[in-house]
Each structure stands twice: as C-alpha cells, then as structure tokens.
Design a protein around this motif. Sequence first.
Motif, mmCIF file in Angstrom:
data_model
loop_
_atom_site.group_PDB
_atom_site.id
_atom_site.type_symbol
_atom_site.label_atom_id
_atom_site.label_comp_id
_atom_site.label_asym_id
_atom_site.label_seq_id
_atom_site.Cartn_x
_atom_site.Cartn_y
_atom_site.Cartn_z
ATOM 1 N N PRO A 24 -13.528 -3.768 -2.236
ATOM 2 C CA PRO A 24 -12.204 -3.784 -1.610
ATOM 3 C C PRO A 24 -11.246 -4.713 -2.355
ATOM 4 O O PRO A 24 -11.658 -5.770 -2.853
ATOM 5 N N ASP B 8 -7.710 -5.016 2.515
ATOM 6 C CA ASP B 8 -7.812 -3.636 2.030
ATOM 7 C C ASP B 8 -8.339 -2.783 3.176
ATOM 8 O O ASP B 8 -9.502 -2.906 3.577
ATOM 9 N N ARG C 147 -8.857 3.087 -5.582
ATOM 10 C CA ARG C 147 -9.151 1.762 -6.144
ATOM 11 C C ARG C 147 -9.477 1.804 -7.632
ATOM 12 O O ARG C 147 -8.975 0.987 -8.405
ATOM 13 N N ALA D 63 -1.339 -4.108 -2.870
ATOM 14 C CA ALA D 63 -2.404 -3.850 -1.898
ATOM 15 C C ALA D 63 -2.654 -2.348 -1.808
ATOM 16 O O ALA D 63 -1.817 -1.535 -2.192
ATOM 17 N N MET D 64 -3.792 -1.994 -1.270
ATOM 18 C CA MET D 64 -4.198 -0.591 -1.159
ATOM 19 C C MET D 64 -3.735 0.035 0.159
ATOM 20 O O MET D 64 -3.794 -0.603 1.207
ATOM 21 N N GLY E 142 0.762 -1.237 0.000
ATOM 22 C CA GLY E 142 0.000 0.000 0.000
ATOM 23 C C GLY E 142 0.793 1.288 0.000
ATOM 24 O O GLY E 142 2.004 1.297 0.170
ATOM 25 N N GLN F 220 -9.197 -7.185 -1.919
ATOM 26 C CA GLN F 220 -8.831 -8.249 -0.980
ATOM 27 C C GLN F 220 -8.771 -9.559 -1.761
ATOM 28 O O GLN F 220 -9.630 -9.837 -2.582
#
Length: 272
Positions: A102, A118, A84, A77-78, A49, A104
């Motif tokens: 999300p 997420d 997004r 990943a966020m 992230g 994920q």
Amino acid sequence: MLIAQITDLHIQPEGEKAYGIVDTNQFLAAAVAQLNHLNPQPDLVIATGDLVDEGSLAEYQALKALLAPLEAPFYLAMGNHDHRDHFRQVFPTLAYLPPSGPVQYVIEGHPVRLIVLDTLVEGESYGEIDDPRLAWLETALAQAPHQPTVIFMHHPPFLMGIPGMDRSKCRGSEALAAVIRRYPAVQRVACGHVHRSIQVSWAGTVGSVAPSVAHQVALQLTPTSKNAFVMEPPAFHLHLWQPESGLITHTQYIGEFAAYSYGTKEPLSLYA
Ligand SMILES: [Fe+2]
C-alpha cells in the motif's frame, strides 16, 4: 502552514477526454497554474487519489508532465482508479514512496504531521482499510500522539448522504474510527472520491471531502438516483494551520472570476 489538497484528477492519455467529454488534463493544467499563483505559496500540495482514470502507464506519464510545472512540493495518494505498480513505474524517484504494498507514508518536518493512507482495492470502486493498513496507521499515530495530525485518504470512511456514493465508501470504517478516536490530535480526515466539498463530524474529529479539480458529482440525495457528473466549477481545498485556531479549511474555485475592490468598486486582478 498551508496545505493545498487537490483530488480526483482522472488524467487521460494525452489528447483524450474522460468519458469522451471532460478534458481532465486541461483542468489539471489550470489547477497547477492557480496553485503556482497562490500567495502565500502552499507548503505542499497533496493529491488524494484518482490521479488517473484507468491506471495506465500513458496516463501516469501524462500526469507526470502536467505536475512538472508545479512549484510547491507534491505528494500523491491512491484512489480506486489508480494502479499501484504503474504508478510506481512512472514515479520511481519519489523519496516518500514505500517500495511495495500500500502507498502509505507520513510527511514529517512541518507543524502538522500528515499521514497518507491507501484505500485502494484494485478492481473495485469501494475502498478499504484492512487490518494491516490499520495496524500501520496505529503505529504511525503512536509515534507522535500529541502532534497535530491530518489523515489523507481517497475514500471517505463516513456516510455523505448521497446514496450512490455512500455505497462505495471506505470499508473497515468502524475499526478505523475506533483508532482515530484515541488520538484527539487528529484535526481532520481529508478525503476525495465524491467530487464535492463536504464536511461531517466523525470519529471525534472532522471529516472532509474536497471537490475535484475537474468534474463534480451531482448532489443527488434520493436513494434511487444514479450517480452523475456535473460541470460545476472545479476547486480545491486549502487547509490553513494556525496554532491559535487550529485547522481551517477553505474551498478555492479554479478559474478567473470578476473581482472588485469594496472601496473603489474598481475591477481587481486577483490572478496576475
Ligand atoms: Fe474520482
């Protein structure tokens, strides 16, 4: 199994610097070069992230170009600086990405199962695992409850003793901890966000934070300190799984440092 965790890339549109100071794109290029020199190679690289700095399409396009030379498979990943929709627009072909909601997913097919959460709340610096995201995690954990598992998420769900950063930790952490406690096969909750190497005991497992591949967050433990960034050495975490010993986490600094043989005292090249 060897997992390389890079985090908090904060990539800029080409030619720009984070905060006008940090050439984060150059830092990621150096990280990629060092990852490509690792011997043995990591089975995969996961970026936890803050992939980019402001969530723009131009930043994600720069990220895509910078990751192209990476030889190991990569997973993304966020973080709170991510967006997004823009992320999905630039990376539409990553097979592991869910098409909406999300970001994920579960990475299967290795000795250790990796679950990516997420924690992004768009527009906020804090993170959250809300009820739907937590329910998704419970389902994922229940599908292989005894397989060694590492959970990756951007915002730490635990306190770190840095008051300025603790304020933006992951919300919903008590419910998350209650779920994780039921799964002793969870070896690690591996996070980013704090731009430092940190280890804590949490929810019956080990919580860790990886340092940034670019700038770090200053270690300020007093309640009145304002967050600051510091140009301490960039680094990443290497999580080594050995069934007989469990998950071992190393911090690897990025750069070329003088090295010498203990025996001959001759200079060594560790980076050729
Ligand atoms: Fe960050």
